[in-house]
Design a protein around this motif. Structure first.
Motif, short mmCIF file in Angstrom:
data_model
loop_
_atom_site.label_atom_id
_atom_site.label_comp_id
_atom_site.label_asym_id
_atom_site.label_seq_id
_atom_site.Cartn_x
_atom_site.Cartn_y
_atom_site.Cartn_z
N ALA A 11 0.82 -1.21 0.00
CA ALA A 11 0.00 0.00 0.00
C ALA A 11 0.85 1.26 0.00
CB ALA A 11 -0.93 -0.01 1.21
N ALA A 12 1.91 1.26 0.81
CA ALA A 12 2.79 2.44 0.88
C ALA A 12 3.48 2.68 -0.46
CB ALA A 12 3.83 2.23 1.99
N ASP A 13 3.90 1.61 -1.11
CA ASP A 13 4.53 1.72 -2.43
C ASP A 13 3.54 2.29 -3.45
OD1 ASP A 13 6.38 1.37 -4.52
OD2 ASP A 13 5.62 -0.63 -4.94
N ALA A 14 2.29 1.85 -3.39
CA ALA A 14 1.28 2.31 -4.34
C ALA A 14 1.00 3.80 -4.18
CB ALA A 14 -0.01 1.51 -4.15
N ILE A 15 0.89 4.28 -2.93
CA ILE A 15 0.63 5.70 -2.69
C ILE A 15 1.81 6.54 -3.19
CG2 ILE A 15 0.28 7.45 -0.90
CD1 ILE A 15 -1.09 5.24 0.76
N MET A 16 3.02 6.08 -2.92
CA MET A 16 4.21 6.79 -3.39
C MET A 16 4.22 6.86 -4.92
SD MET A 16 8.19 5.87 -3.28
CE MET A 16 8.07 5.54 -5.02
N SER A 17 3.87 5.76 -5.57
CA SER A 17 3.86 5.72 -7.03
C SER A 17 2.79 6.65 -7.62
CB SER A 17 3.60 4.28 -7.52
OG SER A 17 4.64 3.42 -7.12
N PHE A 18 1.66 6.75 -6.93
CA PHE A 18 0.56 7.60 -7.38
C PHE A 18 1.02 9.05 -7.51
CE2 PHE A 18 -3.15 10.31 -6.64
CZ PHE A 18 -4.07 9.78 -7.54
N PHE A 19 1.68 9.55 -6.48
CA PHE A 19 2.13 10.94 -6.50
C PHE A 19 3.39 11.11 -7.36
CE2 PHE A 19 -0.37 11.02 -2.50
CZ PHE A 19 -1.30 11.97 -2.91
N GLY A 20 4.21 10.07 -7.43
CA GLY A 20 5.37 10.13 -8.32
C GLY A 20 4.94 10.25 -9.76
N SER A 21 3.91 9.53 -10.14
CA SER A 21 3.39 9.61 -11.51
C SER A 21 2.78 10.97 -11.78
CB SER A 21 2.35 8.51 -11.73
OG SER A 21 1.89 8.53 -13.05
N MET A 22 2.09 11.51 -10.81
CA MET A 22 1.51 12.85 -10.95
C MET A 22 2.60 13.88 -11.27
SD MET A 22 -0.27 15.06 -7.90
CE MET A 22 -0.61 16.82 -8.05
N GLY A 23 3.70 13.84 -10.52
CA GLY A 23 4.75 14.83 -10.69
C GLY A 23 5.66 14.56 -11.87
N ASN A 24 6.04 13.30 -12.07
CA ASN A 24 7.06 12.97 -13.08
C ASN A 24 6.45 12.50 -14.39
OD1 ASN A 24 9.15 10.69 -14.21
ND2 ASN A 24 10.22 12.45 -13.35
N ASP A 25 5.66 11.45 -14.36
CA ASP A 25 5.13 10.87 -15.60
C ASP A 25 4.24 11.84 -16.35
OD1 ASP A 25 6.43 8.42 -15.29
OD2 ASP A 25 4.85 7.64 -14.01
N ILE A 26 3.40 12.57 -15.63
CA ILE A 26 2.50 13.51 -16.29
C ILE A 26 3.07 14.92 -16.27
CG2 ILE A 26 0.28 14.70 -16.04
CD1 ILE A 26 0.13 12.08 -17.54
N GLY A 27 3.28 15.50 -15.09
CA GLY A 27 3.72 16.88 -15.02
C GLY A 27 5.01 17.14 -15.76
N PHE A 28 6.06 16.43 -15.39
CA PHE A 28 7.39 16.66 -15.97
C PHE A 28 7.45 16.24 -17.44
CE2 PHE A 28 11.74 15.01 -16.82
CZ PHE A 28 12.42 16.22 -16.77
N ASN A 29 6.95 15.05 -17.77
CA ASN A 29 7.04 14.57 -19.15
C ASN A 29 6.19 15.39 -20.11
OD1 ASN A 29 8.82 12.21 -19.58
ND2 ASN A 29 7.65 11.35 -17.90
N ALA A 30 4.99 15.80 -19.67
CA ALA A 30 4.17 16.65 -20.54
C ALA A 30 4.82 18.03 -20.71
CB ALA A 30 2.77 16.79 -19.95
N TRP A 31 5.45 18.54 -19.65
CA TRP A 31 6.18 19.81 -19.73
C TRP A 31 7.32 19.71 -20.74
CZ3 TRP A 31 11.26 21.11 -17.93
CH2 TRP A 31 11.53 22.50 -17.87
N ILE A 32 8.06 18.60 -20.72
CA ILE A 32 9.11 18.36 -21.71
C ILE A 32 8.52 18.34 -23.12
CG2 ILE A 32 10.65 16.58 -22.63
CD1 ILE A 32 11.98 17.86 -20.34
N ASN A 33 7.42 17.61 -23.27
CA ASN A 33 6.80 17.48 -24.58
C ASN A 33 6.33 18.83 -25.12
OD1 ASN A 33 6.28 15.70 -26.65
ND2 ASN A 33 4.22 15.22 -25.97
N ASP A 34 5.83 19.69 -24.23
CA ASP A 34 5.38 21.03 -24.64
C ASP A 34 6.53 21.85 -25.22
OD1 ASP A 34 2.82 20.51 -23.72
OD2 ASP A 34 3.18 21.39 -21.75
N HIS A 35 7.74 21.63 -24.73
CA HIS A 35 8.90 22.40 -25.16
C HIS A 35 9.70 21.73 -26.28
CE1 HIS A 35 8.12 24.35 -21.24
NE2 HIS A 35 8.75 25.39 -21.75
N MET A 36 9.29 20.52 -26.70
CA MET A 36 10.05 19.78 -27.70
C MET A 36 9.76 20.32 -29.10
SD MET A 36 10.20 15.65 -28.42
CE MET A 36 11.02 15.28 -26.88
#
Length: 443
Positions: free
Chosen positions: A120-145
């Motif tokens: 459960a702890a791993d899942a919660i950590m992954s949820f917010f990690g994906s929010m910040g990195n997979d979506i926020g950071f990667n989409a930000w990179i894509n916007d500037h590509m």
């Protein structure tokens, strides 16, 4: 004017590297040290790791679709990065506290309870990690590509997981130390990610071309991404994503257990494991430089073919020529193991560098955030659900040992790497199909 442009460029690339590397350090810790943490602190049973992979992958996928839709509708990446990274770091530290949940050896009910808390702890950590990195950071990179920087950004995104793996394994090994102090590792990495979240809150700027993209209600826009008929119209992207899925099924079959293979089967310490992986991957990292030009010259299919073949060679070397009888755990000089890690590393870097740019070029401009969510299905969800179904029975069958106290342990063995080769070569099928679609689209 030129000074402002130069300053903005420096700020952009600083965030690309700082946020990217911090995120990769955290993902490396989850993919590698969480698994050795389970063997060291909970139980030497791959079933717990299998459930961790599947549940965290599900949490990651839900997060990407949810926040991908939010990000596109709001036309905002910065908030997701800042909030996501801060909470990611917080829950990384909290994950470490699960080691203080005690259970007695042989008490199956208590072990299940502790395992549930870890998962459960791993899942919660992954949820917010994906929010910040997979979506926020990667989409930000894509916007500037764009055409000018796509090769460099692709190289950066491919090198960062490698640097994260090198730094994460070497630094992680020293932080864990001979006394298995995993809490020290989780606190250091967690605080680093929190700090980067705070920096992005004040230093990040969204692309000037980013605009809110609202398509009806939130529910309608969220559900629209699951329109299979519309998705299948992007035929080239479909096959590129299938490549991603098959490759990372193979990758997760062996890599999720690589640390435990080297520590508990071959006999290396955590520090020595990190150094061996670090040397091989550091040498492999230099292949990104010539790859940039080939990506710009539209030779992505050739690069991925080379990546798959080199990766296969590395897995064959480890699977056939590395065993407890022919390694010396007290030294870094183990030629067969180093060669295997080097070839696997080169293949991994070239594949990830190339397919990252290839897929991002195919995203619809008004739905980049949501298409990152689709990518996560193939990059994370499918591989992390399917791979344990393959690796778990292999470990249970080939790696069953009874310790000196009579307890059964399950250790990863060479068989995992040979299974990984077989699956990896199946990536050639979607590669051929993706290349055909790419040629047809160019005509």
């Amino acid at each position: 004017m030129s000074k402002n442009v130069s300053r903005n460029t420096l700020g952009f690339w600083s965030l690309v590297w700082l946020l990217g590397l911090a995120g990769q350090l955290c993902w490396n810790m989850e993919n590698q040290w969480f698994n050795t943490f389970v063997y060291a602190k909970i139980a030497k049973d791959p079933t717990i790791i299998s459930w961790m992979l599947a549940i965290s992958a599900t949490a990651t996928t839900i997060s990407t679709f949810l926040f991908g839709c939010v990000s596109d509708r709001k036309g905002n990446r910065k908030s997701l990065v800042a909030i996501g990274y801060i909470l990611w770091g917080v829950f990384t530290i909290l994950f470490g506290t699960t080691q203080f949940l005690k259970h007695k050896s042989g008490d199956e009910a208590a072990l299940i309870g502790v395992a549930f808390a870890v998962i459960a702890a791993d899942a919660i950590m992954s949820f917010f990690g994906s929010m910040g990195n997979d979506i926020g950071f990667n989409a930000w990179i894509n916007d500037h590509m764009n055409e000018k920087n796509s090769g460099s950004l692709g190289a950066a995104l491919a090198v960062q997981p490698v640097i994260g793996t090198i730094a994460g394994t070497v630094l992680g090994g020293f932080l864990v130390g001979s006394d298995d102090n995993y809490m020290r590792l989780f606190v250091v990495i967690g605080l680093l990610v929190i700090a980067l979240g705070l920096i992005s809150l004040f230093g990040m700027k969204d692309s000037v071309s980013l605009r809110p993209s609202k398509k009806g209600s939130f529910a309608n826009q969220f559900i629209s991404i699951f329109n299979l008929k519309e998705y299948l119209q992007h035929r080239e992207l479909v096959f590129v994503n299938l490549m991603l899925a098959v490759y990372f099924i193979s990758f997760n079959v062996y890599f999720s257990h690589l640390g435990n293979f080297m520590i508990y089967y071959l006999g290396f310490t955590a520090e020595m494991m990190g150094l061996i992986e670090g040397v091989g991957l550091l040498l492999a990292m230099f292949t990104t430089i010539p790859a940039i030009k080939l990506i710009r010259d539209d030779r992505s299919s050739l690069l991925i073919l080379v990546a798959i073949l080199l990766n296969s060679v590395g897995l064959f070397i480890i699977g056939l020529f590395v065993s407890p009888s022919n390694v010396n755990p007290s030294t870094i000089w183990n030629p067969h193991l180093l060669a295997g890690v080097l070839f696997v590393g080169i293949g991994y870097i070239l594949f990830l560098q190339t397919i990252t740019v290839w897929s991002k070029r195919l995203y619809p401009e008004d739905a980049r955030g949501q298409f990152e969510g689709i990518r996560i299905i193939f990059y994370v969800l499918i591989p992390m659900v399917v791979a344990p179904l393959i690796s778990n029975p292999i470990i249970k069958t080939s790696g069953e040992f009874v310790d000196e106290y009579g307890f059964t342990e399950y250790l990863p063995t060479n068989t995992l790497f040979l299974a990984g080769v077989f699956i990896l070569l199946m990536t050639l099928i979607p590669l051929v199909l993706a290349n055909r679609e790419h040629i047809n689209a160019a005509e």
